[in-house]
Design a protein around this motif. Structure first.
Motif, PDB file in Angstrom:
ATOM      1  N   LEU A 189     -33.177  19.154 -30.844  1.00 35.12           N
ATOM      2  CA  LEU A 189     -34.584  19.546 -30.771  1.00 35.12           C
ATOM      3  C   LEU A 189     -35.322  18.366 -30.158  1.00 35.12           C
ATOM      4  O   LEU A 189     -35.534  17.344 -30.813  1.00 35.12           O
ATOM      5  CB  LEU A 189     -35.125  19.854 -32.166  1.00 35.12           C
ATOM      6  N   VAL A 190     -35.667  18.485 -28.882  1.00 41.93           N
ATOM      7  CA  VAL A 190     -36.207  17.338 -28.145  1.00 41.93           C
ATOM      8  C   VAL A 190     -37.470  17.754 -27.398  1.00 41.93           C
ATOM      9  O   VAL A 190     -37.443  18.674 -26.572  1.00 41.93           O
ATOM     10  CB  VAL A 190     -35.162  16.784 -27.147  1.00 41.93           C
ATOM     11  N   THR A 191     -38.570  17.059 -27.695  1.00 41.47           N
ATOM     12  CA  THR A 191     -39.843  17.390 -27.046  1.00 41.47           C
ATOM     13  C   THR A 191     -40.583  16.112 -26.665  1.00 41.47           C
ATOM     14  O   THR A 191     -40.381  15.059 -27.258  1.00 41.47           O
ATOM     15  CB  THR A 191     -40.743  18.234 -27.975  1.00 41.47           C
ATOM     16  N   GLY A 192     -41.441  16.233 -25.676  1.00 41.21           N
ATOM     17  CA  GLY A 192     -42.303  15.131 -25.287  1.00 41.21           C
ATOM     18  C   GLY A 192     -41.822  14.384 -24.061  1.00 41.21           C
ATOM     19  O   GLY A 192     -40.609  14.260 -23.821  1.00 41.21           O
ATOM     20  N   SER A 193     -42.761  13.875 -23.293  1.00 42.59           N
ATOM     21  CA  SER A 193     -42.431  13.189 -22.039  1.00 42.59           C
ATOM     22  C   SER A 193     -41.667  11.894 -22.262  1.00 42.59           C
ATOM     23  O   SER A 193     -40.928  11.443 -21.379  1.00 42.59           O
ATOM     24  CB  SER A 193     -43.715  12.893 -21.261  1.00 42.59           C
ATOM     25  N   GLY A 194     -41.816  11.303 -23.444  1.00 39.25           N
ATOM     26  CA  GLY A 194     -41.111  10.062 -23.738  1.00 39.25           C
ATOM     27  C   GLY A 194     -39.600  10.221 -23.785  1.00 39.25           C
ATOM     28  O   GLY A 194     -38.862   9.230 -23.693  1.00 39.25           O
ATOM     29  N   LYS A 195     -39.132  11.452 -23.910  1.00 33.25           N
ATOM     30  CA  LYS A 195     -37.681  11.704 -23.980  1.00 33.25           C
ATOM     31  C   LYS A 195     -37.074  12.052 -22.618  1.00 33.25           C
ATOM     32  O   LYS A 195     -35.858  12.111 -22.470  1.00 33.25           O
ATOM     33  CB  LYS A 195     -37.404  12.861 -24.952  1.00 33.25           C
ATOM     34  N   ALA A 196     -37.923  12.299 -21.614  1.00 34.37           N
ATOM     35  CA  ALA A 196     -37.454  12.853 -20.340  1.00 34.37           C
ATOM     36  C   ALA A 196     -36.420  11.981 -19.647  1.00 34.37           C
ATOM     37  O   ALA A 196     -35.420  12.476 -19.105  1.00 34.37           O
ATOM     38  CB  ALA A 196     -38.640  13.099 -19.409  1.00 34.37           C
ATOM     39  N   GLU A 197     -36.631  10.673 -19.660  1.00 34.34           N
ATOM     40  CA  GLU A 197     -35.719   9.771 -18.944  1.00 34.34           C
ATOM     41  C   GLU A 197     -34.324   9.801 -19.543  1.00 34.34           C
ATOM     42  O   GLU A 197     -33.330   9.918 -18.821  1.00 34.34           O
ATOM     43  CB  GLU A 197     -36.267   8.341 -18.982  1.00 34.34           C
ATOM     44  N   LYS A 198     -34.238   9.721 -20.873  1.00 32.16           N
ATOM     45  CA  LYS A 198     -32.921   9.726 -21.522  1.00 32.16           C
ATOM     46  C   LYS A 198     -32.267  11.102 -21.401  1.00 32.16           C
ATOM     47  O   LYS A 198     -31.045  11.200 -21.234  1.00 32.16           O
ATOM     48  CB  LYS A 198     -33.059   9.316 -22.991  1.00 32.16           C
ATOM     49  N   VAL A 199     -33.047  12.163 -21.485  1.00 28.58           N
ATOM     50  CA  VAL A 199     -32.502  13.510 -21.294  1.00 28.58           C
ATOM     51  C   VAL A 199     -31.853  13.619 -19.922  1.00 28.58           C
ATOM     52  O   VAL A 199     -30.728  14.125 -19.777  1.00 28.58           O
ATOM     53  CB  VAL A 199     -33.605  14.586 -21.448  1.00 28.58           C
ATOM     54  N   GLU A 200     -32.539  13.112 -18.914  1.00 28.71           N
ATOM     55  CA  GLU A 200     -32.022  13.195 -17.546  1.00 28.71           C
ATOM     56  C   GLU A 200     -30.757  12.362 -17.393  1.00 28.71           C
ATOM     57  O   GLU A 200     -29.766  12.805 -16.789  1.00 28.71           O
ATOM     58  CB  GLU A 200     -33.098  12.716 -16.563  1.00 28.71           C
ATOM     59  N   GLU A 201     -30.733  11.140 -17.938  1.00 25.27           N
ATOM     60  CA  GLU A 201     -29.555  10.280 -17.823  1.00 25.27           C
ATOM     61  C   GLU A 201     -28.346  10.912 -18.498  1.00 25.27           C
ATOM     62  O   GLU A 201     -27.237  10.887 -17.960  1.00 25.27           O
ATOM     63  CB  GLU A 201     -29.847   8.907 -18.436  1.00 25.27           C
ATOM     64  N   ILE A 202     -28.565  11.474 -19.678  1.00 25.14           N
ATOM     65  CA  ILE A 202     -27.452  12.068 -20.428  1.00 25.14           C
ATOM     66  C   ILE A 202     -26.957  13.352 -19.765  1.00 25.14           C
ATOM     67  O   ILE A 202     -25.744  13.551 -19.594  1.00 25.14           O
ATOM     68  CB  ILE A 202     -27.871  12.324 -21.888  1.00 25.14           C
ATOM     69  N   HIS A 203     -27.869  14.200 -19.363  1.00 17.52           N
ATOM     70  CA  HIS A 203     -27.463  15.473 -18.764  1.00 17.52           C
ATOM     71  C   HIS A 203     -26.770  15.276 -17.415  1.00 17.52           C
ATOM     72  O   HIS A 203     -25.840  16.022 -17.072  1.00 17.52           O
ATOM     73  CB  HIS A 203     -28.676  16.399 -18.603  1.00 17.52           C
ATOM     74  N   ASN A 204     -27.225  14.302 -16.657  1.00 21.61           N
ATOM     75  CA  ASN A 204     -26.626  14.053 -15.341  1.00 21.61           C
ATOM     76  C   ASN A 204     -25.574  12.954 -15.362  1.00 21.61           C
ATOM     77  O   ASN A 204     -25.060  12.559 -14.310  1.00 21.61           O
ATOM     78  CB  ASN A 204     -27.720  13.711 -14.329  1.00 21.61           C
ATOM     79  N   GLN A 205     -25.269  12.475 -16.572  1.00 20.07           N
ATOM     80  CA  GLN A 205     -24.230  11.449 -16.773  1.00 20.07           C
ATOM     81  C   GLN A 205     -24.407  10.280 -15.809  1.00 20.07           C
ATOM     82  O   GLN A 205     -23.482   9.887 -15.098  1.00 20.07           O
ATOM     83  CB  GLN A 205     -22.842  12.086 -16.638  1.00 20.07           C
ATOM     84  N   LYS A 206     -25.579   9.712 -15.840  1.00 18.50           N
ATOM     85  CA  LYS A 206     -25.920   8.633 -14.919  1.00 18.50           C
ATOM     86  C   LYS A 206     -25.546   7.265 -15.492  1.00 18.50           C
ATOM     87  O   LYS A 206     -25.799   6.974 -16.655  1.00 18.50           O
ATOM     88  CB  LYS A 206     -27.421   8.658 -14.596  1.00 18.50           C
ATOM     89  N   GLU A 207     -24.940   6.449 -14.669  1.00 24.73           N
ATOM     90  CA  GLU A 207     -24.666   5.045 -14.946  1.00 24.73           C
ATOM     91  C   GLU A 207     -24.093   4.828 -16.340  1.00 24.73           C
ATOM     92  O   GLU A 207     -23.040   5.326 -16.655  1.00 24.73           O
ATOM     93  CB  GLU A 207     -25.950   4.223 -14.712  1.00 24.73           C
ATOM     94  N   ASP A 208     -24.822   4.100 -17.187  1.00 26.24           N
ATOM     95  CA  ASP A 208     -24.294   3.741 -18.506  1.00 26.24           C
ATOM     96  C   ASP A 208     -24.747   4.714 -19.588  1.00 26.24           C
ATOM     97  O   ASP A 208     -25.093   4.300 -20.692  1.00 26.24           O
ATOM     98  CB  ASP A 208     -24.739   2.319 -18.871  1.00 26.24           C
ATOM     99  N   TYR A 209     -24.748   5.994 -19.276  1.00 26.28           N
ATOM    100  CA  TYR A 209     -25.289   6.966 -20.230  1.00 26.28           C
ATOM    101  C   TYR A 209     -24.546   6.967 -21.562  1.00 26.28           C
ATOM    102  O   TYR A 209     -25.098   7.335 -22.601  1.00 26.28           O
ATOM    103  CB  TYR A 209     -25.286   8.374 -19.614  1.00 26.28           C
ATOM    104  N   LYS A 210     -23.288   6.551 -21.565  1.00 24.97           N
ATOM    105  CA  LYS A 210     -22.502   6.579 -22.800  1.00 24.97           C
ATOM    106  C   LYS A 210     -22.933   5.512 -23.801  1.00 24.97           C
ATOM    107  O   LYS A 210     -22.412   5.478 -24.918  1.00 24.97           O
ATOM    108  CB  LYS A 210     -21.018   6.440 -22.486  1.00 24.97           C
ATOM    109  N   LYS A 211     -23.875   4.670 -23.415  1.00 29.45           N
ATOM    110  CA  LYS A 211     -24.381   3.687 -24.380  1.00 29.45           C
ATOM    111  C   LYS A 211     -25.386   4.318 -25.329  1.00 29.45           C
ATOM    112  O   LYS A 211     -25.799   3.694 -26.302  1.00 29.45           O
ATOM    113  CB  LYS A 211     -25.015   2.501 -23.651  1.00 29.45           C
ATOM    114  N   TYR A 212     -25.767   5.565 -25.053  1.00 28.15           N
ATOM    115  CA  TYR A 212     -26.699   6.278 -25.916  1.00 28.15           C
ATOM    116  C   TYR A 212     -25.923   7.167 -26.892  1.00 28.15           C
ATOM    117  O   TYR A 212     -25.146   8.030 -26.454  1.00 28.15           O
ATOM    118  CB  TYR A 212     -27.648   7.141 -25.093  1.00 28.15           C
ATOM    119  N   PRO A 213     -26.105   6.982 -28.185  1.00 24.37           N
ATOM    120  CA  PRO A 213     -25.394   7.835 -29.148  1.00 24.37           C
ATOM    121  C   PRO A 213     -25.561   9.329 -28.876  1.00 24.37           C
ATOM    122  O   PRO A 213     -24.621  10.108 -29.084  1.00 24.37           O
ATOM    123  CB  PRO A 213     -26.015   7.420 -30.489  1.00 24.37           C
TER     124      PRO A 213
END
Length: 236
Positions: A189-213
């Motif tokens: 359950l994810v809302t708000g513009s503050g989450k957009a960057e991490k959502v994009e990195e995780i969904h698109n598997q960008k760079e060091d995305y695996k450092k995010y739990p």
């Protein structure tokens, strides 16, 4: 992974509440791990208002994926928030509410809660299995209460671990990654513009995305759904 995107936080709450009501309708017993945060607060309000008299709450057992190590009357308590916005408004048996005792010694409580899960839940490969785990995601990519600086706790042998908030140093009790990924279903359950960057990195598997739990949430069932508002999903 399935994405469900809605206009705003309130529509996310409405959509998930409908989803949850359908999910539990034909179940004899249902075990769910709840999340804290502003979006679940809205969801609990909707569930209480719209489904308070429609859902058979006696068959649902409530747990928490994480809890702050504070008393249940503290404003930071996930239990207190859930009680105020849901439990106080519905007819749920007290014995169905399995809170983390945040006022107790954290290490001892993590052991107690892990044992409770082993007793109450079916186990698959020796891991307790929830029917549903609800998760939020922080701006730093943490989920439950496992933070990037302690990401090794995700793989802990213990079903529940004690974690430290990286800024406040507050202790928390959290289920580990193995328990999350063993669930029959996991919902973000994810809302708000503050989450957009991490959502994009995780969904698109960008760079060091695996450092995010949050990127490590890959349920073995294959059932993973992200409920998001347009702000959180703006970059995907």
């Amino acid at each position: 992974m399935e994405n469900k995107i809605y206009k705003d936080k309130k529509m996310v709450a409405e959509a998930f509440s409908d989803y949850f009501a359908d999910l539990v309708e034909d179940k004899v017993q249902f075990h769910v791990a709840l999340s804290g945060g502003s979006t679940p607060k809205l969801i609990f309000d909707v569930l209480a208002t719209k489904y308070g008299n429609q859902i058979d709450w006696s068959k649902i057992n409530f747990y928490w994926g994480d809890e702050r190590c504070v008393p249940p009357i503290d404003d930071q308590s996930n239990f207190k928030m859930t009680f105020e916005h849901l439990f106080s408004k519905i007819n749920v048996p007290k014995e169905n509410i399995h809170r983390v005792l945040g006022e107790n010694d954290p290490q001892g409580e993590a052991m107690r809660y892990a044992n409770l899960l082993e007793i109450n839940l079916d186990r698959v490969n020796s891991i307790p299995q929830f029917d549903l785990v609800l998760l939020g995601m922080g701006d730093d990519g943490h989920t439950a209460s496992i933070f990037p600086h302690e990401i090794d706790l995700w793989h802990s042998e213990d079903h529940c671990v004690v974690t430290l908030h990286p800024e406040s140093g507050q202790k928390r009790v959290s289920i580990n990654g193995k328990v999350i990924n063993q669930a029959k279903e996991v919902v973000f359950l994810v809302t708000g513009s503050g989450k957009a960057e991490k959502v994009e990195e995780i969904h698109n598997q960008k760079e060091d995305y695996k450092k995010y739990p949050a990127s490590l949430v890959i349920p073995e069932s294959g059932k993973l759904i992200w409920f998001m508002d347009e702000e959180a999903a703006a970059l995907i």
